[in-house]
Design a protein around this motif. Structure first.
Motif, short mmCIF file in Angstrom:
data_model
loop_
_atom_site.label_atom_id
_atom_site.label_comp_id
_atom_site.label_asym_id
_atom_site.label_seq_id
_atom_site.Cartn_x
_atom_site.Cartn_y
_atom_site.Cartn_z
N GLY A 103 0.79 -1.23 0.00
CA GLY A 103 0.00 0.00 0.00
C GLY A 103 0.82 1.27 0.00
N VAL A 104 2.13 1.15 -0.26
CA VAL A 104 3.01 2.32 -0.27
C VAL A 104 3.71 2.39 -1.62
N ALA A 105 3.71 3.56 -2.22
CA ALA A 105 4.36 3.77 -3.52
C ALA A 105 5.66 4.54 -3.34
N GLU A 106 6.41 4.66 -4.41
CA GLU A 106 7.60 5.49 -4.39
C GLU A 106 7.20 6.94 -4.10
N GLY A 107 7.94 7.60 -3.22
CA GLY A 107 7.58 8.96 -2.82
C GLY A 107 7.77 9.96 -3.95
N TRP A 108 7.06 11.09 -3.84
CA TRP A 108 7.16 12.17 -4.82
C TRP A 108 8.32 13.08 -4.42
N SER A 109 9.21 13.37 -5.34
CA SER A 109 10.39 14.18 -5.06
C SER A 109 10.10 15.66 -5.25
N ILE A 110 11.02 16.49 -4.79
CA ILE A 110 10.89 17.94 -4.98
C ILE A 110 10.92 18.29 -6.46
N GLU A 111 11.65 17.48 -7.26
CA GLU A 111 11.68 17.71 -8.70
C GLU A 111 10.31 17.43 -9.33
N ASP A 112 9.62 16.40 -8.81
CA ASP A 112 8.26 16.12 -9.29
C ASP A 112 7.34 17.31 -9.02
N ILE A 113 7.46 17.86 -7.81
CA ILE A 113 6.61 19.00 -7.42
C ILE A 113 6.88 20.20 -8.32
N LYS A 114 8.17 20.48 -8.55
CA LYS A 114 8.52 21.61 -9.42
C LYS A 114 7.96 21.42 -10.83
N ALA A 115 8.06 20.19 -11.32
CA ALA A 115 7.55 19.90 -12.67
C ALA A 115 6.06 20.17 -12.76
N VAL A 116 5.32 19.74 -11.75
CA VAL A 116 3.86 19.92 -11.76
C VAL A 116 3.51 21.41 -11.67
N ILE A 117 4.25 22.16 -10.85
CA ILE A 117 3.97 23.60 -10.72
C ILE A 117 4.17 24.30 -12.06
N LYS A 118 5.26 23.98 -12.75
CA LYS A 118 5.53 24.61 -14.04
C LYS A 118 4.47 24.22 -15.07
N LEU A 119 4.09 22.95 -15.05
CA LEU A 119 3.08 22.50 -16.01
C LEU A 119 1.76 23.21 -15.76
N LYS A 120 1.39 23.36 -14.49
CA LYS A 120 0.12 24.01 -14.17
C LYS A 120 0.10 25.45 -14.72
N GLU A 121 1.23 26.15 -14.59
CA GLU A 121 1.30 27.52 -15.13
C GLU A 121 0.99 27.53 -16.62
N GLU A 122 1.60 26.58 -17.34
CA GLU A 122 1.39 26.55 -18.79
C GLU A 122 -0.04 26.13 -19.15
N VAL A 123 -0.58 25.16 -18.41
CA VAL A 123 -1.95 24.71 -18.69
C VAL A 123 -2.94 25.83 -18.41
N ASN A 124 -2.76 26.52 -17.27
CA ASN A 124 -3.66 27.63 -16.95
C ASN A 124 -3.57 28.74 -17.99
N TYR A 125 -2.35 28.98 -18.46
CA TYR A 125 -2.18 29.99 -19.52
C TYR A 125 -2.96 29.56 -20.77
N GLY A 126 -2.84 28.25 -21.10
CA GLY A 126 -3.59 27.74 -22.25
C GLY A 126 -5.08 27.78 -22.03
N LEU A 127 -5.53 27.46 -20.81
CA LEU A 127 -6.96 27.49 -20.50
C LEU A 127 -7.50 28.91 -20.63
N ASN A 128 -6.73 29.88 -20.14
CA ASN A 128 -7.19 31.28 -20.19
C ASN A 128 -7.36 31.77 -21.62
N HIS A 129 -6.55 31.21 -22.53
CA HIS A 129 -6.62 31.66 -23.92
C HIS A 129 -7.56 30.82 -24.78
N LYS A 130 -7.88 29.61 -24.33
CA LYS A 130 -8.71 28.72 -25.13
C LYS A 130 -10.12 28.55 -24.58
N ALA A 131 -10.33 28.97 -23.34
CA ALA A 131 -11.66 28.77 -22.74
C ALA A 131 -12.63 29.76 -23.34
N GLY A 132 -13.53 29.26 -24.19
CA GLY A 132 -14.46 30.16 -24.84
C GLY A 132 -15.91 29.89 -24.52
#
Length: 608
Positions: free
Chosen positions: A344-373
């Motif tokens: 019931g235990v998986a490999e832990g999430w690293s600080i690099e994983d967290i940074k990657a997700v934060i950067k991706l969210k910025e780009e996705v939100n930017y895309g959402l703001n421009h494509k949400a019609g």
């Protein structure tokens, strides 16, 4: 010794490096058994490398409870890099202090200091007659130990101890180098995947297609077994995930329980019992909240990693009370192998994983703001915007305009005082001028907040002149002789002068303000023109921002826990983001606590 060091550094794989280190230390001190003992996050240790006499049974892979080397002992290992017990049967000598010197004697760094009798008994229980340890550190923290056992008393001379310590220091440096190398490799892999996804977001018609159906998907951003995009009331699955009904139940749990913009755990069934039904696909979960109001999420899953952990004795040593009801502290006397199955235990999430997700969210939100019609998206976002703007206008008009008017009035009154010297008069004139300028900015922002679609006056802006003026003001305000503000190449741009001034004033002011506690505060400002974009960066070595807080720093009235004692309203970065988006630009932040922050701004370059 030179050959020994060269031999250690030959190996690029961590397992080979550690195994060879154990061999080299054994050759130097000639102990019966030399182990590399690595600490886990919970404090327990594992033998990850070993060099021993042929007649001894192997201990490689055995785990030892955290109580075997308690936290206080681990702290001492960070200070003393070597520790020798030549003979467990030796009797310690009492130190007699002079009666006229009541101060305690600090033996922290003494090689002859006696060790705890509990530890001596622990070694005796293992039939160990002599022990020697060398600390392995990673970024000033205790990574592990080179633990050496001999089954007869054995003294190690000073020169050999120093050689062994040097091997430990070289191994520590190699560990850090290998770890940094791995981090850089992972970051480069993510960077390539992120660049591809950004391109897909720009070129494809829908967010869901860009993230789930193209060559590069969510699974390429973070190492995971499965991923889910929840967008526009639909669920898009990749890889190994819970089934549809389980995902629907999970969405209800997330909406009710997840309060932060980022959530992660490597043992999901421990907090959400229903997850035990699909722990083979989702024992670890990482959730990035795109929009709580709209129910939009990015979710990654990691399957459980069933482990059969071999302990050197039962790690759950029972608590023994003496006849007086007091805790009986004694070392373990059983080291028989005891196997525990962990599920019931998986490999832990690293600080690099967290940074990657934060950067991706910025780009996705930017895309959402421009494509949400759709009307739903626009209405929901407008409701939130109007609520923020109402609070924003109230704060500006009531909390800022009146104090600024007072500042200007007092400055004008003082200007009339003939007793104030010329330098003071100049400063007062500057205060009055800046009060006027601040009033103009506030009026402009008020108009922007009320109207929402205020037509901006785009003009050529001499960026270097604008930044120089801001720096001159800040140097008067802070008067810190140690402060260094370095301005590199900063290309000119086009934009609304008042709003752009406010952007740079806020960001450079924050960089200076939050760097004041550094011994040598430093702010670096630079820019470059790439194609049809102007990029600027503002870097400081200040107090930094926690990774989990980076997602919310541009929200209105949001202040981090580590800046509560520093003056501020929590409005500045929200204004900055609005202005930059008004200029069809972007802003992202990167930061690490205690290291500093970097803000990157991008504006469209319009030919004058």
């Amino acid at each position: 010794m030179g050959n020994t060091i060269a031999e250690i550094l030959t190996y690029s794989k961590l397992e080979e490096l550690l195994e060879n280190t154990a061999i080299q230390v054994k050759q130097v001190i000639n102990f019966d058994r030399v182990m590399i003992y690595r600490f886990a996050k919970d404090g327990h240790g594992e033998v990850v490398a070993e060099s021993k006499n042929p007649d001894l049974s192997p201990w490689l892979g055995l785990h030892y409870p955290a109580s075997d080397i308690p936290r206080q002992a681990r702290e001492l290992y960070k200070l003393n890099l070597t520790r020798l017990i030549a003979d467990v049967e030796a009797h310690p000598a009492r130190i007699n202090k002079a009666k006229n010197n009541p101060q305690d004697l600090d033996l922290t760094f003494s090689q002859l200091r006696a060790v705890s009798p509990i530890h001596i008994q622990y070694l005796k229980n293992m039939d160990v007659a002599s022990s020697f340890s060398i600390s392995l550190k990673f970024k000033d923290e205790l990574w592990g130990l080179i633990a050496c056992h001999n089954y007869t008393p054995r003294f190690i001379d000073f020169k050999s101890r120093e050689y062994a310590k040097l091997i430990g220091q070289i191994t520590s440096s190699a560990l850090e180098f290998r770890q940094n190398e791995e981090i850089l490799r992972n970051e480069n892999e993510f960077k390539n995947s992120l660049e591809k996804i950004i391109k897909q977001l720009l070129e494809t018609e829908s967010i869901e297609k860009a993230l789930t159906s193209e060559e590069t998907t969510l699974l390429d951003v973070v190492k995971s077994d499965g991923a889910v995009l929840v967008h526009d009331n639909k669920i898009y699955k990749l890889g190994k995930t819970p089934n549809d009904q389980q995902l629907l139940d999970l969405m209800f749990w997330i909406n009710d329980q997840v309060k932060d913009t980022l959530y992660q755990t490597d043992s999901f069934s421990a907090v959400y019992p229903k997850a035990s039904a699909y722990k083979d696909s989702a024992s670890g979960i990482l959730i990035s909240v795109l929009s709580k109001e709209l129910g939009d999420y990015l979710i990654w899953f990691r399957a459980e990693q069933v482990q059969n952990v071999k302990w050197a004795g039962n790690p759950d040593k029972p608590v023994i009370m003496d006849s007086n009801g007091l805790l009986n502290i004694s070392p373990r006397n059983s080291f028989a192998i005891w196997t525990e199955t962990i599920s019931g235990v998986a490999e832990g999430w690293s600080i690099e994983d967290i940074k990657a997700v934060i950067k991706l969210k910025e780009e996705v939100n930017y895309g959402l703001n421009h494509k949400a019609g759709t009307a739903r998206m626009m209405n929901e976002r407008l409701k939130l915007a109007y609520q923020e703007l109402e609070s924003f206008s109230y704060t500006i008009s009531h909390d800022l305009k009146n104090p600024i008017a007072s500042i200007k009035s007092y400055a004008q009154l003082l200007i009339r005082d003939q007793n104030i010297l010329e330098r003071g008069q100049k400063m007062l004139h500057r205060i009055a001028d800046r009060a006027d300028q601040m009033n103009l900015m506030i009026n402009a922002v008020l108009d922007y907040s009320r109207v929402g679609r205020t037509a901006m006056l785009f003009q050529p802006i001499k960026t270097e002149d604008l930044i120089t003026e801001i720096i001159n003001d800040l140097q008067l305000i802070y008067a810190n002789k140690n402060l260094k503000i370095i301005v590199g190449e900063v290309p000119d741009m086009q934009g609304d002068p008042i709003m752009v001034l406010q952007v740079f004033s806020n960001l450079i002011g924050n960089a200076v303000k939050y760097s004041q506690h550094s011994s040598a505060p430093k702010v670096h400002i630079s820019g470059e023109l790439i194609g049809n974009k102007v990029h600027y960066s503002i870097i400081d070595n200040g107090i930094g921002i926690a990774q989990n807080d980076l997602l919310s720093i541009f929200e209105l009235f949001n202040r981090m826990d580590n800046v509560k004692d520093i003056e501020g309203s929590g409005v500045g970065l929200a204004i900055v983001k609005r202005i930059i988006e008004k200029h069809e630009g972007t802003i992202v932040a990167e930061s690490e606590l205690g290291i500093g922050s970097t803000f990157r701004l991008t504006f469209s370059h319009k030919e004058s």
